[in-house]
Write a protein that holds these residues in place. Sequence first.
Motif, PDB file in Angstrom:
ATOM      1  N   THR A  89     -90.802 -71.499 -65.563  1.00  0.00           N
ATOM      2  CA  THR A  89     -90.501 -71.835 -64.167  1.00  0.00           C
ATOM      3  C   THR A  89     -91.180 -73.121 -63.702  1.00  0.00           C
ATOM      4  O   THR A  89     -91.064 -73.497 -62.541  1.00  0.00           O
ATOM      5  N   SER A 167     -85.536 -66.580 -51.397  1.00  0.00           N
ATOM      6  CA  SER A 167     -84.746 -67.768 -51.728  1.00  0.00           C
ATOM      7  C   SER A 167     -83.263 -67.413 -51.690  1.00  0.00           C
ATOM      8  O   SER A 167     -82.482 -68.054 -50.994  1.00  0.00           O
ATOM      9  N   VAL A 194     -92.170 -68.030 -51.367  1.00  0.00           N
ATOM     10  CA  VAL A 194     -90.742 -67.829 -51.630  1.00  0.00           C
ATOM     11  C   VAL A 194     -90.555 -66.687 -52.613  1.00  0.00           C
ATOM     12  O   VAL A 194     -91.079 -66.729 -53.738  1.00  0.00           O
ATOM     13  N   ASP A 195     -89.797 -65.677 -52.204  1.00  0.00           N
ATOM     14  CA  ASP A 195     -89.460 -64.560 -53.084  1.00  0.00           C
ATOM     15  C   ASP A 195     -88.201 -64.920 -53.867  1.00  0.00           C
ATOM     16  O   ASP A 195     -87.109 -65.000 -53.307  1.00  0.00           O
ATOM     17  N   GLU A 196     -88.355 -65.109 -55.169  1.00  0.00           N
ATOM     18  CA  GLU A 196     -87.258 -65.541 -56.044  1.00  0.00           C
ATOM     19  C   GLU A 196     -86.607 -64.367 -56.781  1.00  0.00           C
ATOM     20  O   GLU A 196     -85.953 -64.561 -57.809  1.00  0.00           O
ATOM     21  N   GLY A 209     -84.588 -70.667 -61.202  1.00  0.00           N
ATOM     22  CA  GLY A 209     -84.783 -70.267 -59.811  1.00  0.00           C
ATOM     23  C   GLY A 209     -84.404 -71.337 -58.815  1.00  0.00           C
ATOM     24  O   GLY A 209     -84.176 -72.506 -59.155  1.00  0.00           O
ATOM     25  N   VAL A 211     -86.244 -72.526 -56.282  1.00  0.00           N
ATOM     26  CA  VAL A 211     -87.302 -73.515 -56.016  1.00  0.00           C
ATOM     27  C   VAL A 211     -87.207 -74.641 -57.034  1.00  0.00           C
ATOM     28  O   VAL A 211     -87.303 -75.831 -56.687  1.00  0.00           O
ATOM     29  N   ARG A 224     -94.530 -68.771 -55.407  1.00  0.00           N
ATOM     30  CA  ARG A 224     -93.308 -68.014 -55.698  1.00  0.00           C
ATOM     31  C   ARG A 224     -93.651 -66.609 -56.166  1.00  0.00           C
ATOM     32  O   ARG A 224     -94.656 -66.407 -56.859  1.00  0.00           O
ATOM     33  N   THR A 225     -92.827 -65.658 -55.775  1.00  0.00           N
ATOM     34  CA  THR A 225     -92.897 -64.334 -56.371  1.00  0.00           C
ATOM     35  C   THR A 225     -91.586 -64.082 -57.097  1.00  0.00           C
ATOM     36  O   THR A 225     -90.525 -64.560 -56.684  1.00  0.00           O
TER      37      THR A 225
END
Length: 382
Positions: A89, A167, A194-196, A209, A211, A224-225
């Motif tokens: 990522t 996201s 940001v929850d991905e 993802g 982001v 990010r999660t």
Amino acid sequence: MKPLDQLRADTAARERAGLRRMLRPRDPGHDGLLDLASNDYLGLSRDPRLVEAAVRATREWGTGSTGSRLVTGTTLLHAELEERLAAFTLAPRALVFSSGYLANLAAVATLGRGGLVVSDAGNHASLVDACRLARARVVVTPHGDVAAVERALRERSEERAIVVTDSVFSVDGDLAPLPGLHAAAVRHGALLVVDEAHALGVVGEHGRGAVHEAGLAGNPTIVRTVTLSKSLGAQGGAVLGGPDVIDTLIDTGRSFIFDTGLAPACAGAALAAVEILEQDADLPEQARARARELAALARELGLESAEPAAAVVPVVLGAPQAALAAAALCAEHGVRVGCFRPPSVPQGRSCLRLTARANLGCDDLAVIGRALAAVAGTKVTA
């Protein structure tokens, strides 16, 4: 009224409103139904490569991690998974949790504690719960409204602030305005979380993802999660961020410190899924293409559905009873779909949620088309 009488009365009221939830155990073959309800977007949960990786990890490490991450629950397998997730990522570091829900609780409740948390109205329940646990002042802004986020940050009195958003939103399937949110956060000295969960594996190059797709991967002001239980076909979650963020979560994140570590089988399966994504650039686009086809099918039949940003396709029906009836009708036609009602969605927005998979074929789409045609033809109402 006695306590249990009150519970029974509450249950009866939910029944009348079409808001009862029921557990429906399924067999390994989804009871013969075509699965459009799970989050297995890439069809990896039964992939032999993941199954074999899970079996190998179980044989080597046992069935459980045996303790919390800070005691015995961190194995070399967990460390390898964190390194591979971070590299995949383009994040500085990763920290693995036993679920995506707990990763969200740790990120938001820890980083937002005592400050201001600005949360999108469409955020997932795990983010909502995390906001409540943060012991912070929480401002809920209208869905996707960058100006409202900027205003909340500008007018705050708190020294610290975080902005929290999915996201890809879990029911509507739309994409958050990440560049605008990040710019607002940076201008006002805030972190963007940001929850991905619904973007990892589906959005962006190789599924890295939203982001990453927005050109923001690796930025130190973004946390990010992710979940390992959707596109990656395993189970667990992770927080992606810089060293300061990860160190803080290890030291003070309650849902990290006091929870048993991720089972080795899940870590092994997730590692195999990341390797597949690294090697197969086409899988994410296949899932997105199937989602676009599902949305087009629904719209052609006169059903309300938006253009999907990832693999989630909502079909809005309005009242809870209408969504329940439509889900039952789909099952009669061989398709299992999600059925979302308040509080998962706002009043008047109960819907079917169709989740596309990369491995859906032409025959599958034909079956789905017949099921949706039945829903459209009956004009299901409350």
